[in-house]
Motif scaffolding. Sequence first.
Motif, PDB file in Angstrom:
ATOM      1  N   ASN A   1       0.436   9.752  -9.930  1.00 13.55           N
ATOM      2  CA  ASN A   1       0.831   8.873 -11.021  1.00 13.55           C
ATOM      3  C   ASN A   1       2.353   8.691 -10.979  1.00 13.55           C
ATOM      4  O   ASN A   1       3.095   9.644 -11.201  1.00 13.55           O
ATOM      5  N   HIS A   2       2.796   7.484 -10.685  1.00  8.45           N
ATOM      6  CA  HIS A   2       4.224   7.187 -10.664  1.00  8.45           C
ATOM      7  C   HIS A   2       4.417   5.674 -10.781  1.00  8.45           C
ATOM      8  O   HIS A   2       3.461   4.911 -10.702  1.00  8.45           O
ATOM      9  N   PHE A   3       5.667   5.276 -10.952  1.00  8.61           N
ATOM     10  CA  PHE A   3       6.007   3.874 -11.123  1.00  8.61           C
ATOM     11  C   PHE A   3       6.963   3.437 -10.018  1.00  8.61           C
ATOM     12  O   PHE A   3       7.288   4.226  -9.131  1.00  8.61           O
TER      13      PHE A   3
ATOM     14  N   ILE B   1      13.111  -3.886  -5.326  1.00  9.07           N
ATOM     15  CA  ILE B   1      14.462  -4.340  -4.985  1.00  9.07           C
ATOM     16  C   ILE B   1      14.366  -5.783  -4.480  1.00  9.07           C
ATOM     17  O   ILE B   1      13.821  -6.039  -3.405  1.00  9.07           O
ATOM     18  N   GLU B   2      14.857  -6.722  -5.284  1.00  8.88           N
ATOM     19  CA  GLU B   2      14.721  -8.143  -4.968  1.00  8.88           C
ATOM     20  C   GLU B   2      15.294  -8.515  -3.595  1.00  8.88           C
ATOM     21  O   GLU B   2      14.655  -9.217  -2.830  1.00  8.88           O
ATOM     22  N   GLU B   3      16.507  -8.034  -3.300  1.00  8.26           N
ATOM     23  CA  GLU B   3      17.184  -8.456  -2.068  1.00  8.26           C
ATOM     24  C   GLU B   3      16.464  -8.018  -0.804  1.00  8.26           C
ATOM     25  O   GLU B   3      16.491  -8.718   0.206  1.00  8.26           O
ATOM     26  N   THR B   4      15.818  -6.876  -0.847  1.00 14.66           N
ATOM     27  CA  THR B   4      15.166  -6.360   0.356  1.00 14.66           C
ATOM     28  C   THR B   4      13.651  -6.518   0.321  1.00 14.66           C
ATOM     29  O   THR B   4      12.983  -6.322   1.336  1.00 14.66           O
ATOM     30  N   GLY B   5      13.106  -6.858  -0.844  1.00 10.72           N
ATOM     31  CA  GLY B   5      11.658  -6.978  -0.975  1.00 10.72           C
ATOM     32  C   GLY B   5      10.952  -5.639  -0.806  1.00 10.72           C
ATOM     33  O   GLY B   5       9.834  -5.577  -0.316  1.00 10.72           O
ATOM     34  N   SER B   6      11.612  -4.559  -1.219  1.00 11.85           N
ATOM     35  CA  SER B   6      11.036  -3.230  -1.012  1.00 11.85           C
ATOM     36  C   SER B   6      10.753  -2.535  -2.344  1.00 11.85           C
ATOM     37  O   SER B   6      11.349  -2.855  -3.365  1.00 11.85           O
ATOM     38  N   LEU B   7       9.830  -1.582  -2.293  1.00 13.81           N
ATOM     39  CA  LEU B   7       9.491  -0.752  -3.442  1.00 13.81           C
ATOM     40  C   LEU B   7      10.109   0.628  -3.278  1.00 13.81           C
ATOM     41  O   LEU B   7      10.180   1.149  -2.169  1.00 13.81           O
ATOM     42  N   VAL B   8      10.507   1.214  -4.401  1.00 14.75           N
ATOM     43  CA  VAL B   8      11.044   2.571  -4.426  1.00 14.75           C
ATOM     44  C   VAL B   8      10.317   3.314  -5.542  1.00 14.75           C
ATOM     45  O   VAL B   8      10.197   2.802  -6.660  1.00 14.75           O
ATOM     46  N   ASP B   9       9.828   4.499  -5.249  1.00 12.99           N
ATOM     47  CA  ASP B   9       9.130   5.306  -6.252  1.00 12.99           C
ATOM     48  C   ASP B   9      10.084   5.784  -7.331  1.00 12.99           C
ATOM     49  O   ASP B   9      11.224   6.161  -7.046  1.00 12.99           O
ATOM     50  N   ILE B  10       9.585   5.792  -8.568  1.00 13.62           N
ATOM     51  CA  ILE B  10      10.262   6.466  -9.666  1.00 13.62           C
ATOM     52  C   ILE B  10       9.200   7.284 -10.389  1.00 13.62           C
ATOM     53  O   ILE B  10       8.019   6.945 -10.372  1.00 13.62           O
ATOM     54  N   GLY B  11       9.615   8.344 -10.988  1.00 10.06           N
ATOM     55  CA  GLY B  11       8.683   9.215 -11.674  1.00 10.06           C
ATOM     56  C   GLY B  11       8.265   8.676 -13.028  1.00 10.06           C
ATOM     57  O   GLY B  11       8.652   7.580 -13.431  1.00 10.06           O
TER      58      GLY B  11
ATOM     59  N   PHE C   1       0.870  -1.162   0.000  1.00 10.01           N
ATOM     60  CA  PHE C   1       0.000   0.000   0.000  1.00 10.01           C
ATOM     61  C   PHE C   1       0.910   1.215   0.000  1.00 10.01           C
ATOM     62  O   PHE C   1       1.834   1.304   0.804  1.00 10.01           O
ATOM     63  N   ASP C   2       0.644   2.124  -0.925  1.00  9.56           N
ATOM     64  CA  ASP C   2       1.505   3.271  -1.186  1.00  9.56           C
ATOM     65  C   ASP C   2       0.786   4.536  -0.739  1.00  9.56           C
ATOM     66  O   ASP C   2      -0.345   4.787  -1.160  1.00  9.56           O
ATOM     67  N   THR C   3       1.439   5.333   0.101  1.00 11.06           N
ATOM     68  CA  THR C   3       0.829   6.588   0.541  1.00 11.06           C
ATOM     69  C   THR C   3       0.908   7.668  -0.532  1.00 11.06           C
ATOM     70  O   THR C   3       0.223   8.669  -0.437  1.00 11.06           O
ATOM     71  N   ASN C   4       1.740   7.453  -1.551  1.00  8.40           N
ATOM     72  CA  ASN C   4       1.842   8.381  -2.675  1.00  8.40           C
ATOM     73  C   ASN C   4       0.817   7.947  -3.723  1.00  8.40           C
ATOM     74  O   ASN C   4       1.028   6.960  -4.425  1.00  8.40           O
TER      75      ASN C   4
ATOM     76  N   ASP D   1      -7.685   2.727 -16.457  1.00  7.87           N
ATOM     77  CA  ASP D   1      -7.743   3.439 -15.186  1.00  7.87           C
ATOM     78  C   ASP D   1      -6.361   3.993 -14.860  1.00  7.87           C
ATOM     79  O   ASP D   1      -6.204   5.150 -14.523  1.00  7.87           O
ATOM     80  N   ARG D   2      -5.358   3.148 -14.955  1.00  2.00           N
ATOM     81  CA  ARG D   2      -3.968   3.561 -14.786  1.00  2.00           C
ATOM     82  C   ARG D   2      -3.089   2.425 -15.285  1.00  2.00           C
ATOM     83  O   ARG D   2      -3.548   1.304 -15.458  1.00  2.00           O
ATOM     84  N   VAL D   3      -1.835   2.725 -15.506  1.00  2.00           N
ATOM     85  CA  VAL D   3      -0.856   1.729 -15.925  1.00  2.00           C
ATOM     86  C   VAL D   3       0.181   1.629 -14.818  1.00  2.00           C
ATOM     87  O   VAL D   3       0.740   2.648 -14.395  1.00  2.00           O
ATOM     88  N   ASP D   4       0.410   0.429 -14.334  1.00  2.00           N
ATOM     89  CA  ASP D   4       1.429   0.200 -13.307  1.00  2.00           C
ATOM     90  C   ASP D   4       2.665  -0.388 -13.966  1.00  2.00           C
ATOM     91  O   ASP D   4       2.564  -1.343 -14.747  1.00  2.00           O
ATOM     92  N   ILE D   5       3.809   0.194 -13.665  1.00  5.24           N
ATOM     93  CA  ILE D   5       5.080  -0.349 -14.130  1.00  5.24           C
ATOM     94  C   ILE D   5       5.934  -0.621 -12.903  1.00  5.24           C
ATOM     95  O   ILE D   5       6.139   0.268 -12.071  1.00  5.24           O
ATOM     96  N   ILE D   6       6.381  -1.854 -12.799  1.00  2.23           N
ATOM     97  CA  ILE D   6       7.285  -2.240 -11.715  1.00  2.23           C
ATOM     98  C   ILE D   6       8.537  -2.810 -12.372  1.00  2.23           C
ATOM     99  O   ILE D   6       8.469  -3.805 -13.097  1.00  2.23           O
TER     100      ILE D   6
END
Length: 141
Positions: free
Chosen positions: A90-92, A96-106, A84-87, A125-130
Motif C-alpha cells: 500500500n503506497h502512493f 513527474i511531468e517532465e520525465t513522465g515517471s512515477l516515484v513511490d511515496i509512503g 506496472f509497479d513491482t511494489n 479495494d484500495r485508494v490510489d493517490i497520484i
Amino acid sequence: MDLTPKKLADRLRLAGLRPTRQRLALATILFGSGDRHVSAESLHQEALSAEIGVSLATVYNTLNQFKAAGLLREVAFEGHTTFFDTNTSNHFHYFIEETGSLVDIGTTGIELKGLPQLPPATEIDRVDIIIRLRKTTDKTA
C-alpha cells in the motif's frame, strides 16, 4: 534484489504461473533491480536491448498475467497512461511531468476524509493517490 533463475521460477510457480522462457526473461528484468515502475513499451525496449526476443503483445500479456497473479500492481491514470509497479504494498505516487515517471511515496502523514458513499454491494479495494509534479517557475527555488 539478487534473484536466481530458480528463485524466479519458484516465485512464478507460487503465483500460479508456468515459468516459461519468456516469463522468466521478463521477470529477470522486472524484479532483478528492486522496486520500479514500467510501461509495456519501456519493458519491451529493455527486453530488446537485452537481446530478448519478445513481441510487444507478449510483454502486454505477461504484465497482465503478472498483475492478475499479484506480482505487479497496475497504476493507470488519464485513460492512456499505464504503469506496472513491482511494489505491491500500500503506497502512493508522485508523477513527474517532465520525465513522465512515477516515484513511490509512503502513506505516512496522508489522511483521507469524507469519501463518498459507496454504491450498494461494493467495498473499497484500495485508494490510489497520484500527486502530479512539475518544475516550479520560481527562479529562487
